[in-house]
Design an enzyme around this catalytic site. Structure first.
Site, mmCIF file in Angstrom:
data_model
loop_
_atom_site.group_PDB
_atom_site.id
_atom_site.type_symbol
_atom_site.label_atom_id
_atom_site.label_comp_id
_atom_site.label_asym_id
_atom_site.label_seq_id
_atom_site.Cartn_x
_atom_site.Cartn_y
_atom_site.Cartn_z
ATOM 1 N N CYS A 74 -8.443 -38.929 5.813
ATOM 2 C CA CYS A 74 -7.487 -38.964 6.944
ATOM 3 C C CYS A 74 -8.188 -39.369 8.233
ATOM 4 O O CYS A 74 -7.734 -40.274 8.948
ATOM 5 C CB CYS A 74 -6.806 -37.606 7.114
ATOM 6 S SG CYS A 74 -5.602 -37.288 5.811
ATOM 7 N N HIS A 103 -1.221 -34.267 10.686
ATOM 8 C CA HIS A 103 -1.466 -33.543 9.434
ATOM 9 C C HIS A 103 -0.297 -32.596 9.165
ATOM 10 O O HIS A 103 0.202 -31.946 10.088
ATOM 11 C CB HIS A 103 -2.764 -32.722 9.529
ATOM 12 C CG HIS A 103 -3.955 -33.419 8.930
ATOM 13 N ND1 HIS A 103 -5.103 -33.676 9.646
ATOM 14 C CD2 HIS A 103 -4.167 -33.905 7.670
ATOM 15 C CE1 HIS A 103 -5.970 -34.289 8.846
ATOM 16 N NE2 HIS A 103 -5.439 -34.444 7.655
ATOM 17 N N GLU A 137 -3.099 -34.761 15.809
ATOM 18 C CA GLU A 137 -4.551 -34.943 15.884
ATOM 19 C C GLU A 137 -4.963 -35.661 17.179
ATOM 20 O O GLU A 137 -4.468 -36.726 17.493
ATOM 21 C CB GLU A 137 -5.057 -35.717 14.671
ATOM 22 C CG GLU A 137 -4.850 -34.996 13.341
ATOM 23 C CD GLU A 137 -5.641 -33.691 13.223
ATOM 24 O OE1 GLU A 137 -6.524 -33.437 14.069
ATOM 25 O OE2 GLU A 137 -5.366 -32.915 12.280
HETATM 26 N N1 PCA Z 1 -5.223 -35.616 3.330
HETATM 27 C C1 PCA Z 1 -6.636 -35.890 3.261
HETATM 28 C C2 PCA Z 1 -6.732 -37.303 2.786
HETATM 29 C C3 PCA Z 1 -5.390 -37.624 2.189
HETATM 30 C C4 PCA Z 1 -4.505 -36.568 2.686
HETATM 31 O O1 PCA Z 1 -3.273 -36.528 2.551
HETATM 32 C C5 PCA Z 1 -7.402 -35.575 4.545
HETATM 33 O O2 PCA Z 1 -6.974 -34.680 5.296
HETATM 34 O O3 PCA Z 1 -8.414 -36.205 4.818
#
Ligand code: PCA
Length: 199
Positions: A140, A164, A77
């Site tokens: 996140c 992610h 990210e």
């Molecule tokens: N993914 C979510 C929040 C917790 C997670 O594992 C997100 O992408 O915001």
């Protein structure tokens, strides 16, 4: 020895596991001292739990991991935006609509890590990966923004990245045509990212 905090989340949105936490549990290292945190998928308290651990351990690196079901590989990210805006409830039953994370904070933070070089290391190991320009506007992005803001405000030397990861194989049994990776592959990718940043 360098210290690394690894964070993963609790399951959310009806899932029974979260591959982010399953994967970090598998990671072991002789090279780094690893601190692993299980973060609740909630807007409230999630930033504070990580911030307290950063204050306590003063890590060289904090790698925050979260599930992005439906994505087709590992996402590095680039940006965190100052916005909570969710279409699903968090695990405390909260849904946020267009609210700022830090009322007087900048509109976004951009990582200063060399994402292209991390990406190259992942691709060389055959791991499907890409750079992502949005971590979404759910929990996140919320913790990513909160921690980048803390690092900026307190002028910390801690390196920080949000990653992610896709669904794990066991999560897609009833989701046809949905990409997934094994927890082992995800753990291996996180290890490669850690080495890439700290070597
Ligand atoms: N993914 C979510 C929040 C917790 C997670 O594992 C997100 O992408 O915001």
């Amino acid at each position: 020895m360098k210290t690394v905090i690894l964070t993963g989340f609790t399951p959310f949105d009806g899932e029974s596991i979260n591959p982010s936490y399953e994967a970090i549990q598998m990671i072991e290292s002789d090279d780094y001292e690893l601190i692993k945190l299980r973060i609740p998928t909630t807007f409230e308290h999630s930033i504070e739990i990580i911030a307290d651990s950063i204050k306590k351990h003063q890590p060289d690196l904090i790698l925050m991991i979260g599930q992005a079901g439906g994505r087709q590989g590992i996402s590095l990210e680039r940006f965190a935006v100052n916005l909570d805006d969710s279409e699903i409830f968090d695990n405390a039953g909260i849904m946020k609509h267009e609210s700022k994370i830090v009322s007087d904070g900048p509109i976004a933070y951009q990582t200063n890590l060399n994402l292209k070089s991390i990406l190259k290391d992942l691709m060389q190991q055959g791991i499907p990966s890409k750079i992502s320009n949005t971590a979404g506007t759910y929990v996140c992005n919320h913790i990513m923004y909160g921690i980048y803001h803390m690092i900026e405000k307190e002028k910390l030397h801690t390196k920080a990245l949000f990653v992610h990861v896709p669904y794990a194989h066991e999560q897609v049994k009833n989701k046809p045509d949905t990409f997934s990776m094994s927890i082992e592959e995800i753990a291996n990718a996180i290890h490669i990212i850690m080495d890439s940043i700290l070597s």
